[in-house]
Design a protein around this motif. Structure first.
Motif, PDB file in Angstrom:
ATOM      1  N   GLU A  63      -2.288  16.073   5.284  1.00 34.84           N
ATOM      2  CA  GLU A  63      -2.379  14.703   4.977  1.00 34.84           C
ATOM      3  C   GLU A  63      -3.244  14.054   6.313  1.00 34.84           C
ATOM      4  O   GLU A  63      -3.090  14.307   7.288  1.00 34.84           O
ATOM      5  N   SER A  72       2.305   4.970  -1.681  1.00 38.39           N
ATOM      6  CA  SER A  72       3.594   5.734  -1.610  1.00 38.39           C
ATOM      7  C   SER A  72       4.512   5.175  -0.577  1.00 38.39           C
ATOM      8  O   SER A  72       5.941   5.380  -0.774  1.00 38.39           O
ATOM      9  N   PHE A  78      10.642   0.677  -7.934  1.00 43.96           N
ATOM     10  CA  PHE A  78      11.015   0.570  -9.452  1.00 43.96           C
ATOM     11  C   PHE A  78      10.928   1.530 -10.265  1.00 43.96           C
ATOM     12  O   PHE A  78      10.081   2.133 -10.629  1.00 43.96           O
ATOM     13  N   VAL A 190      -8.956  16.714   4.844  1.00 44.32           N
ATOM     14  CA  VAL A 190      -9.747  17.703   3.983  1.00 44.32           C
ATOM     15  C   VAL A 190     -11.040  17.143   3.703  1.00 44.32           C
ATOM     16  O   VAL A 190     -11.335  16.053   3.334  1.00 44.32           O
ATOM     17  N   SER A 362      -1.296   5.400 -11.538  1.00 52.47           N
ATOM     18  CA  SER A 362      -1.221   3.809 -11.292  1.00 52.47           C
ATOM     19  C   SER A 362       0.198   3.118 -11.085  1.00 52.47           C
ATOM     20  O   SER A 362       0.475   3.403  -9.760  1.00 52.47           O
ATOM     21  N   CYS A 363       0.652   2.321 -11.805  1.00 54.26           N
ATOM     22  CA  CYS A 363       1.608   1.525 -11.604  1.00 54.26           C
ATOM     23  C   CYS A 363       3.135   2.308 -11.534  1.00 54.26           C
ATOM     24  O   CYS A 363       4.202   1.679 -11.482  1.00 54.26           O
ATOM     25  N   LEU A 367       8.169   6.407  -9.916  1.00 55.83           N
ATOM     26  CA  LEU A 367       8.932   6.773 -11.002  1.00 55.83           C
ATOM     27  C   LEU A 367       8.432   8.224 -11.392  1.00 55.83           C
ATOM     28  O   LEU A 367       9.302   9.524 -11.454  1.00 55.83           O
TER      29      LEU A 367
HETATM   30  C1  LIG Z   1       1.983  -3.217  -4.914  1.00 55.13           C
HETATM   31  C2  LIG Z   1       2.280  -1.780  -5.728  1.00 55.13           C
HETATM   32  C3  LIG Z   1       3.615  -1.855  -6.138  1.00 55.13           C
HETATM   33  C4  LIG Z   1       4.178  -0.473  -6.774  1.00 55.13           C
HETATM   34  N1  LIG Z   1       5.308  -0.483  -7.387  1.00 55.13           N
HETATM   35  C5  LIG Z   1       5.658   0.600  -7.832  1.00 55.13           C
HETATM   36  C6  LIG Z   1       7.058   0.893  -8.576  1.00 55.13           C
HETATM   37  O1  LIG Z   1       7.724  -0.223  -8.371  1.00 55.13           O
HETATM   38  N2  LIG Z   1       7.309   1.826  -9.223  1.00 55.13           N
HETATM   39  C7  LIG Z   1       6.403   2.913  -9.369  1.00 55.13           C
HETATM   40  O2  LIG Z   1       6.823   4.081 -10.022  1.00 55.13           O
HETATM   41  N3  LIG Z   1       5.245   2.705  -8.791  1.00 55.13           N
HETATM   42  C8  LIG Z   1       4.856   1.937  -8.270  1.00 55.13           C
HETATM   43  N4  LIG Z   1       3.507   1.752  -7.807  1.00 55.13           N
HETATM   44  C9  LIG Z   1       2.590   2.993  -8.040  1.00 55.13           C
HETATM   45  C10 LIG Z   1       2.777   3.863  -6.828  1.00 55.13           C
HETATM   46  O3  LIG Z   1       2.798   3.398  -5.789  1.00 55.13           O
HETATM   47  C11 LIG Z   1       1.520   4.839  -6.912  1.00 55.13           C
HETATM   48  O4  LIG Z   1       1.241   5.345  -8.406  1.00 55.13           O
HETATM   49  C12 LIG Z   1       1.950   6.122  -6.180  1.00 55.13           C
HETATM   50  O5  LIG Z   1       2.286   5.732  -4.866  1.00 55.13           O
HETATM   51  C13 LIG Z   1       0.540   7.106  -5.965  1.00 55.13           C
HETATM   52  O6  LIG Z   1       0.938   8.109  -5.155  1.00 55.13           O
HETATM   53  P1  LIG Z   1      -0.207   9.309  -4.791  1.00 55.13           P
HETATM   54  O7  LIG Z   1       0.607  10.310  -3.902  1.00 55.13           O
HETATM   55  O8  LIG Z   1      -1.042   9.672  -6.057  1.00 55.13           O
HETATM   56  O9  LIG Z   1      -1.261   8.333  -3.734  1.00 55.13           O
HETATM   57  P2  LIG Z   1      -1.121   7.992  -2.536  1.00 55.13           P
HETATM   58  O10 LIG Z   1       0.273   6.951  -2.167  1.00 55.13           O
HETATM   59  O11 LIG Z   1      -2.392   6.911  -2.331  1.00 55.13           O
HETATM   60  O12 LIG Z   1      -1.369   9.111  -1.618  1.00 55.13           O
HETATM   61  C14 LIG Z   1      -2.498   9.790  -1.492  1.00 55.13           C
HETATM   62  C15 LIG Z   1      -2.685  10.420   0.123  1.00 55.13           C
HETATM   63  O13 LIG Z   1      -3.773  11.166  -0.007  1.00 55.13           O
HETATM   64  C16 LIG Z   1      -4.088  11.013   1.498  1.00 55.13           C
HETATM   65  N5  LIG Z   1      -5.423  11.507   1.494  1.00 55.13           N
HETATM   66  C17 LIG Z   1      -6.498  11.143   0.753  1.00 55.13           C
HETATM   67  N6  LIG Z   1      -7.553  11.659   1.141  1.00 55.13           N
HETATM   68  C18 LIG Z   1      -7.383  12.667   1.949  1.00 55.13           C
HETATM   69  C19 LIG Z   1      -8.017  13.556   2.444  1.00 55.13           C
HETATM   70  N7  LIG Z   1      -9.318  13.906   2.343  1.00 55.13           N
HETATM   71  N8  LIG Z   1      -7.440  14.575   3.239  1.00 55.13           N
HETATM   72  C20 LIG Z   1      -5.926  14.453   3.616  1.00 55.13           C
HETATM   73  N9  LIG Z   1      -5.381  13.412   2.796  1.00 55.13           N
HETATM   74  C21 LIG Z   1      -5.981  12.566   2.283  1.00 55.13           C
HETATM   75  C22 LIG Z   1      -3.957   9.742   1.776  1.00 55.13           C
HETATM   76  O14 LIG Z   1      -3.837   9.106   3.085  1.00 55.13           O
HETATM   77  C23 LIG Z   1      -2.561   9.462   1.059  1.00 55.13           C
HETATM   78  O15 LIG Z   1      -1.505   9.468   1.980  1.00 55.13           O
HETATM   79  C24 LIG Z   1       3.010   0.589  -6.787  1.00 55.13           C
HETATM   80  C25 LIG Z   1       1.697   0.358  -6.491  1.00 55.13           C
HETATM   81  C26 LIG Z   1       1.367  -0.877  -5.635  1.00 55.13           C
HETATM   82  C27 LIG Z   1      -0.105  -0.708  -5.275  1.00 55.13           C
END
Ligand SMILES: Cc1cc2nc3c(=O)[nH]c(=O)nc-3n(C[C@H](O)[C@H](O)[C@H](O)COP(=O)(O)OP(=O)(O)OC[C@H]3O[C@@H](n4cnc5c(N)ncnc54)[C@H](O)[C@@H]3O)c2cc1C
Length: 406
Positions: A63, A72, A78, A190, A362-363, A367
């Motif tokens: 990370e 995240s 929710f 990365v 996405s959102c 979940l």
């Molecule tokens: C306002 C808001 C409210 C939400 N509410 C909900 C909800 O109530 N329920 C629900 O189910 N979802 C919700 N979501 C959606 C949810 O937050 C996201 O779909 C989810 O967090 C995405 O997770 P992820 O691990 O794909 O991405 P991220 O959480 O963006 O994690 C990606 C990680 O990769 C790391 N990274 C990126 N590039 C590199 C690299 N080159 N080297 C090393 N590390 C790297 C980043 O630092 C980051 O920590 C909400 C989103 C928002 C914006």
């Protein structure tokens, strides 16, 4: 007494900070285990690392900043069983809602990360209207909602809707994966990836590298910045805002999640903000999204203060408990990882054996994190997933040009 919601200091001590060289000491490696490198410490990367390691893989998670530093950690958390029914993610969502429940049972009731079933209401709120007089208030509207709210409708019950604190959930899960299943967490960015002859090599900015049998890229909205993938998969980031409030009388707030149709006084477009009371006593409010370029560093994401102002206004219109007397604990923004066809992309990247991707939730990423992680773990280790049929999520759909629109 230690609050069950304090972020564990142990997590900090189990994370390895960037190392000059990631060359492995071959003496230390268990040669019988499949070695998997997971890139990205959001909910998707962490759930994937958890289920891979639980199934017996030797996992290193990389990370760039800190675990759950982006969406995240700033999401609402929710969860809904059946709200995605009829859409391509229906089976993923149902499996994941149930996995959240069983994970909570496994992790001490989910107490440390605020897991709880809750009721969910939709409400209409018009800024230009006055609150209804007490005698004509609808009994289905919880008493703490004392603003001009009307048309309450129950859209979720404790059987079908629940919540977690997303940052605490993600951090609890990685801590469990580290302590019980030996996952190694490395803080580093990365930079690039090499694949060939059934092996992968992940190169880290600053010179380190980690070798493995497979790699899972869970980089959220940063996926498109990763040159290797940007020609195959296009992920765009949608910026969304949130605030966290600490009302003075937290006990007055009942566990009811609110989905609003909000009519501003200026006659502008109706908005659809969401309000989630948490078992910590905090109340989370989110909404106000826009398309914007994502900065390279997640720590550089700044909220737009006009959007924050609107969310504060919404909160105080809905409830006097969320007005001036409430402490504002956080004003923040983050990016939803979104695909062109609105469907997550989960699977092996075409033409890159041993390279898997999991993003575009996405959102619904909080979940769908657990079922995504469990399915990817099976795909990487067993060659196919029994948790969820992943064919609809294949990265190959972008290559063939199929499914670009729903
Ligand atoms: C306002 C808001 C409210 C939400 N509410 C909900 C909800 O109530 N329920 C629900 O189910 N979802 C919700 N979501 C959606 C949810 O937050 C996201 O779909 C989810 O967090 C995405 O997770 P992820 O691990 O794909 O991405 P991220 O959480 O963006 O994690 C990606 C990680 O990769 C790391 N990274 C990126 N590039 C590199 C690299 N080159 N080297 C090393 N590390 C790297 C980043 O630092 C980051 O920590 C909400 C989103 C928002 C914006």
């Amino acid at each position: 007494m230690k609050s069950p919601f304090s972020v564990s200091s142990r997590l900090v001590s189990i994370i390895t900070t960037v190392r000059a060289s990631m060359d492995d000491d071959p003496q230390k490696l268990d040669q019988t285990k499949k070695r998997v490198v997971v890139c990205g410490g959001g909910v998707i990367g962490v759930c994937t690392a958890y289920f891979l390691s639980k199934k017996g893989a030797a996992v290193t998670l990389i990370e760039q900043s800190s675990i759950a530093c982006a969406a995240s950690g700033k999401a609402g958390g929710f969860l809904a069983l059946d709200w995605c029914d009829g859409s391509p993610i229906s089976s993923l969502a149902r499996a994941s809602f149930n996995l959240h429940r069983s994970l909570a049972e496994e992790l001490n009731g989910g107490e440390s990360y605020g897991y709880r079933p809750l009721n969910t209401l939709s409400l209409s709120v018009a800024e230009s209207e006055n609150p209804p007089p007490p005698q004509s208030r609808k009994s289905t509207i919880p008493p703490w909602i004392d603003g001009p709210a009307k048309s309450p409708k129950t859209i979720g019950t404790t059987e079908t809707t629940a919540q977690v604190h997303p940052q605490l959930f993600t951090r609890t899960l990685i801590e469990k994966a580290v302590t019980d299943y030996g996952v190694e967490v490395v803080i580093g960015k990365v930079k690039s990836l090499e694949t060939g002859e059934g092996k992968v090599r992940v190169v880290i900015e600053g010179g380190g590298r980690i070798d493995g049998d497979a790699v899972v890229l869970a980089l959220g909205p940063w996926t498109s910045k990763f040159t290797l993938l940007s020609s195959v998969i296009r992920i765009h980031g949608v910026k969304a805002h949130s605030i966290v409030l600490e009302p003075k009388e937290a006990n007055a707030i009942t566990p009811d999640a609110l989905f609003l149709t909000y009519f501003p006084a200026n006659g502008g477009q109706p908005m659809d903000p969401e309000i989630y009371p948490r078992p910590t006593g905090e109340v989370y409010v989110c909404g106000m999204s826009s398309e914007e370029e994502i900065p390279d560093d997640p720590e550089e994401i700044q909220p737009n203060m006009d959007s924050i102002g609107v969310l504060k206004r919404v909160a105080e219109m809905v409830s006097s408990h969320l007005g001036g007397e409430a402490r504002v604990k956080a004003e923040q923004a983050c990016f939803l990882p979104s695909t062109d066809d609105g469907v997550p992309v989960i699977g092996e990247v075409p033409g890159m054996k041993g390279c898997f991707v999991a993003t575009g939730h996405s959102c619904w990423g909080i979940l769908n994190g657990p079922a995504t992680g469990a399915a990817v773990a099976e795909l990487v280790l067993d060659g196919c997933s029994t948790v969820v049929d992943l064919s609809r999520f294949s990265p190959g759909r972008f290559v063939s040009g199929r499914g670009r629109r729903r």
